[in-house]
Design an enzyme around this catalytic site. Structure first.
Site, PDB file in Angstrom:
ATOM      1  CB  SER A 147      -3.762  -3.840  -1.213  1.00  0.00           C
ATOM      2  OG  SER A 147      -2.500  -4.471  -1.152  1.00  0.00           O
ATOM      3  CE1 TYR A 160      -1.733   0.203  -3.859  1.00  0.00           C
ATOM      4  CE2 TYR A 160      -0.994  -1.600  -2.455  1.00  0.00           C
ATOM      5  CZ  TYR A 160      -1.787  -1.122  -3.477  1.00  0.00           C
ATOM      6  OH  TYR A 160      -2.653  -1.983  -4.116  1.00  0.00           O
TER       7      TYR A 160
END
Length: 273
Positions: A147, A160
């Protein structure tokens, strides 16, 4: 020096984790269109069955291999089952991941540990058995779906972002040895993509991409890309620039682009994952 191996449909199976929704599902459609036999893994057997039906008649095919990526033994058995039933795994795309909002005013240990269990350990549980088989064959191709949040921390994405940063660092470290074994490792870092995960966000998401656009760029990276691919470039290049600038400028930018400065603190009550 011989070129580092890059998988092709004729070489064997493409294994995708997190294949029932989002980028994983869309990538499965892309690879089947290229002629791959795709081994699709997810906990959701019903959605995998729908994917199998949807791809009937396409150049390749999808085979369903349901599994929970956080189950170490089950992942070892899944790798064995794929190779026994469909052939050698030439390409592994570790896409399964999750996002639980992590707010400083209501920290929860389970929120953080569950994120790492899926996003990082869930990769390792599949990576170890599949790389052992690739090493024995003398070639392989591994892709980690990371990501763009890995470059620095974003509000409510502490767990995350940290898990994806760890995944990027892992890929970079492993590349030193994987190259010697003729196993290509890549990491793909998308920005915000319109998937069920990003629907959980309650802040502005700059450069939000349709999932089909993201999966096409991921498929292109598998065919032609180098070690790291990030997109959309108009967003990720800004992030990479901010990463090398002083923290105060980066902090200001993130607050500005997400509107976080105007957001009130939550009530502090913890919500279990």
């Amino acid at each position: 020096m011989a070129a580092l191996y890059r998988a092709a449909p004729r070489d064997g199976v493409a294994w995708i984790t997190g294949a029932s929704t989002g980028i994983g599902r869309s990538l499965a459609l892309e690879l089947v269109a290229e002629g791959y036999t795709v081994a699709a893994t997810s906990r959701d057997e019903e959605r995998l069955a729908t994917l199998v039906q949807e791809t009937a008649g396409m150049p390749g095919r999808v085979l369903s291999f349901p599994c929970d990526v956080t189950d170490d033994d089950a992942m070892v058995k899944t790798v064995a089952a794929i190779e026994n039933e469909a052939g050698p795994i030439a390409l592994s795309v570790f896409n399964a991941g999750t996002y639980f909002p992590t707010r400083g005013e209501r920290l929860d240990v389970l929120n953080i540990t569950k994120t790492f269990e899926i996003n990082l350990y869930g990769v390792m549980y599949g990576l170890v058995p599949v790389v052992e088989r690739m090493r024995e064959r003398g070639r392989g191709h591994v892709v980690f779906v990371g990501s763009a949040s890995c470059y620095f921390g974003w509000p409510s994405a502490g767990a995350y972002s940290a898990s994806k940063a760890a995944l990027n660092n892992l890929a970079e470290a492993l590349k030193h040895d994987f190259d010697k074994m003729n196993i290509r490792v890549q990491v793909v870092n998308p920005g915000f993509v319109d998937t069920p995960l990003t629907e959980r966000n309650n802040f502005a998401m700059p450069a939000l991409m349709p999932v089909g656009d993201a999966s096409r760029r991921l498929a292109k990276a598998i065919r032609f890309g180098g070690f790291e691919t990030s997109f959309p470039l108009r967003f990720t290049l800004v992030l990479k620039l901010l990463k090398i600038l002083p923290f105060s400028l980066r902090y200001w930018f993130v607050h500005w682009v997400t509107g976080w400065e105007r957001r009130p603190l939550a009530n502090g009550r913890r919500r279990r994952c």
